[in-house]
Scaffold this active site. Structure first.
Site, PDB file in Angstrom:
ATOM      1  N   CYS A   1       0.819  -1.218   0.000  1.00 55.50           N
ATOM      2  CA  CYS A   1       0.000   0.000   0.000  1.00 55.50           C
ATOM      3  C   CYS A   1       0.847   1.260   0.000  1.00 55.50           C
ATOM      4  CB  CYS A   1      -0.881   0.072   1.241  1.00 55.50           C
ATOM      5  SG  CYS A   1      -1.600  -1.466   1.761  1.00 55.50           S
TER       6      CYS A   1
ATOM      7  N   HIS B   1      -4.903   0.955   6.514  1.00 60.16           N
ATOM      8  CA  HIS B   1      -5.608   0.183   5.489  1.00 60.16           C
ATOM      9  C   HIS B   1      -6.015  -1.149   6.079  1.00 60.16           C
ATOM     10  CE1 HIS B   1      -6.718  -1.776   1.839  1.00 60.16           C
ATOM     11  NE2 HIS B   1      -5.694  -2.585   1.824  1.00 60.16           N
TER      12      HIS B   1
ATOM     13  N   HIS C   1      -8.605  -4.898   5.499  1.00 65.38           N
ATOM     14  CA  HIS C   1      -9.442  -5.745   4.641  1.00 65.38           C
ATOM     15  C   HIS C   1     -10.701  -6.140   5.397  1.00 65.38           C
ATOM     16  CE1 HIS C   1      -5.765  -7.182   2.052  1.00 65.38           C
ATOM     17  NE2 HIS C   1      -5.935  -5.877   2.017  1.00 65.38           N
TER      18      HIS C   1
ATOM     19  N   GLU D   1     -24.479   9.192  16.182  1.00 63.06           N
ATOM     20  CA  GLU D   1     -23.562   9.912  17.082  1.00 63.06           C
ATOM     21  C   GLU D   1     -22.102   9.633  16.715  1.00 63.06           C
ATOM     22  OE1 GLU D   1     -24.481  12.039  19.290  1.00 63.06           O
ATOM     23  OE2 GLU D   1     -22.666  12.371  20.485  1.00 63.06           O
TER      24      GLU D   1
ATOM     25  N   HIS E   1     -12.218  -5.305  -1.573  1.00 66.60           N
ATOM     26  CA  HIS E   1     -10.848  -5.220  -1.096  1.00 66.60           C
ATOM     27  C   HIS E   1     -10.783  -4.694   0.344  1.00 66.60           C
ATOM     28  CE1 HIS E   1      -6.467  -3.781  -2.047  1.00 66.60           C
ATOM     29  NE2 HIS E   1      -6.649  -3.965  -0.759  1.00 66.60           N
TER      30      HIS E   1
END
Lengths: 209, 209, 209, 209
Positions: A45, A63, A65, A90, A146
């Site tokens: 990434c 990141h 999954h 909220e 993904h």
């Protein structure tokens, strides 16, 4: 910039496993100041994290999954222009406008664009950047089938102590809070199968838009 | 009174992060005897915690954004007078009448009023107080699209040892037990989508009321 | 016999919180050899634990308010003679016939009787004993809208080392294994709402009975 | 080869509880170089682990009774030739072709054969071997109403440090990663009851096969 290695469980990462990159970004997005001595690869990434750092001035980016993120990308629209929307919760007060701006209010609508996946993760860089430009208020990007990218503010004024990873108010803590809000929002949208549509409709009907 | 800081994960709170307030409550509900030296804000729920302390003589109060609590507020009625009800569950024996009185019996009905959310959390103070007065036996208040407040007894007779946070029989333990019962009841009501209505109907039909 | 205190979270129990009772059982089921010096009450299940010790020669007994157990009692039949049945699951090999006998085979059917709840837990003693006599092969008893009781073998031949709580092969480990199998079976039966019936039907149709 | 004992919770296994077997496999699949001195039995899966070691050159093998695995075997086809298939999920990139080869791409389809269970676990050895030969690319085998077997690469080139159980890049880590991907894929397929079919259909329609 500190980047985690690929394929190592997050609980087991040692300081020596971390990749260190210069900021601002030089010619390439994988120029390293320091690499682990053990045979590890930087997270795939890495180019996408740069999107958050460069386009939003983010101080951290996460990141995952998450199943709920993946399922949300299947439930909330297909093709270009697909979005995940949620209002009147909220928990959305824990999300910051654009990821680094002021917090959303209870009356705001959380909007997260959904982009299509690519076989090679780094090929997401351009479409992720496009979505971020089209949605300047979005504090994250969902990737179909993904997962999700979420980022937090760069605390430019932070002193050394605040900058400690995990200290209250640190960048990391802020990105983590926003990731948790996202997890809440996404799983909430799927809590009662067959009901998420109406729950969402109620949200939109009462929404501020 | 000890109040937790806002925006710090509960597992990471250090003693130095805690706000200390005088009891009984003086002029304002945010008068402090001691504040953290690090830049933290007291929980936005502070005025609402005072409701539990002042109106019920509670010794502790817990607020969560539990998904099950939020979903229950969407499933169990709309508008004024909405309530979450559950009976004929062994677990309700863990809840005390009004939060601080004698325990409910298996034949009793657990009733928790649902109030509407407000953009600013402190604006909930009045409607929460009204619900507590209208439902003197309720041991908690649900807030629509937001979460739940639960409180436990003040152990006036507690000696120093009992008053330790987390010791068996302490206030904190009692509020925590009641919060867990609530979590059980709320998630139970949503365990099998499409069945919660009949489960609830069975409960009410066999109920003692 | 060692009995846990009531109202203390299981992770926080200290050795000094445990009640010690003589075995075999004298006149009453709450005669103590030792009591905690802090003000605690013995588990309300004490008389029911004696059922497992006396009628089955069990070495340990576990009681939980598991949501899956509670939901199973609502899904699998009403009134007298209600039973939870499951067959053709590898996991049932972890259950022993009657709780203390030889292990079930994959071809056997796990049968757990369901009894009705009572307002006072100790009043369950007689109906639990009746169910245990009617179902000599059952390794547990479900209590409607309440939970489940599960027990394990008394390792009469155990040496001091084996008798350590938690050592491999100890009584406690055996009861815990059976409790976990039960948890698996009960939650499994509710995994896909609307499918448990057919899943169960398949089980019974292919069953060895 | 190191084999775990049967009936001991994985978190409690001590080094002295491990069975040590010679590799390559001699006459029988239960010949030991070392056995625990405490009265423990080797895992009943021992002959099945040898399938992964012998037929795939695997360096580690994991067997679980995961509910999601069990449910998948009930949802995805009956009788001979039954398979679990999933494509267009980023997570399948964590699975290696045949368990020990190159990683799957996002455009590949993960295929896991489902075999029928037998009363005695060791009787699965032959049908598991057949399935592995019929599906040379499969990185695991599902067993109906029982669970799943997953294996990882043997790091022939690993130095002593890499071979440490749990070190980044070790065999164990690789098998664990693949087991987690499988858990994700299986539970994902069951996340929204009534939707897994369409989710799967979409997967296959868009699939690369």
């Amino acid at each position: 910039m500190y980047i985690a290695p690929s394929g190592v469980q997050k609980e087991r990462i040692q300081p020596a496993h971390i990749f260190v990159l210069p900021y601002p970004q030089p010619d390439g997005d994988r120029v390293f100041l320091r690499r682990p001595t053990v045979p590890l690869k930087e997270s795939a990434c890495t180019p996408l994290f740069w999107n958050a750092f460069t386009l939003r001035g983010a101080g951290s980016c996460i990141h995952t999954h998450s199943q709920h993120a993946v399922m949300a990308t299947l439930l909330f629209g297909e093709g270009e222009g697909a979005e995940f929307r949620l209002s009147h919760q909220e928990m959305i007060k824990g999300v910051r406008r654009g990821g680094t701006g002021p917090a959303l209010s209870y009356l705001d609508t959380l909007v997260v664009p959904i982009i299509e996946n690519t076989p090679d993760e780094e090929d997401l860089k351009e479409s992720m950047a496009e979505a971020m430009e089209k949605y300047p208020d979005a504090a994250g990007v969902l990737v179909r089938r993904h997962g999700v990218y979420v980022w937090g503010a760069y605390a430019g004024r932070a002193n050394a102590k605040d900058a400690d990873i995990g200290s209250p108010g640190s960048d990391w803590e802020k990105a983590k809070t926003q990731a948790e809000v996202r997890r809440f929002a996404l799983s909430y949208s799927q809590l009662t199968p067959g009901r998420y549509h109406s729950a969402l409709t109620i949200s939109l009907r009462l929404g501020s838009r």
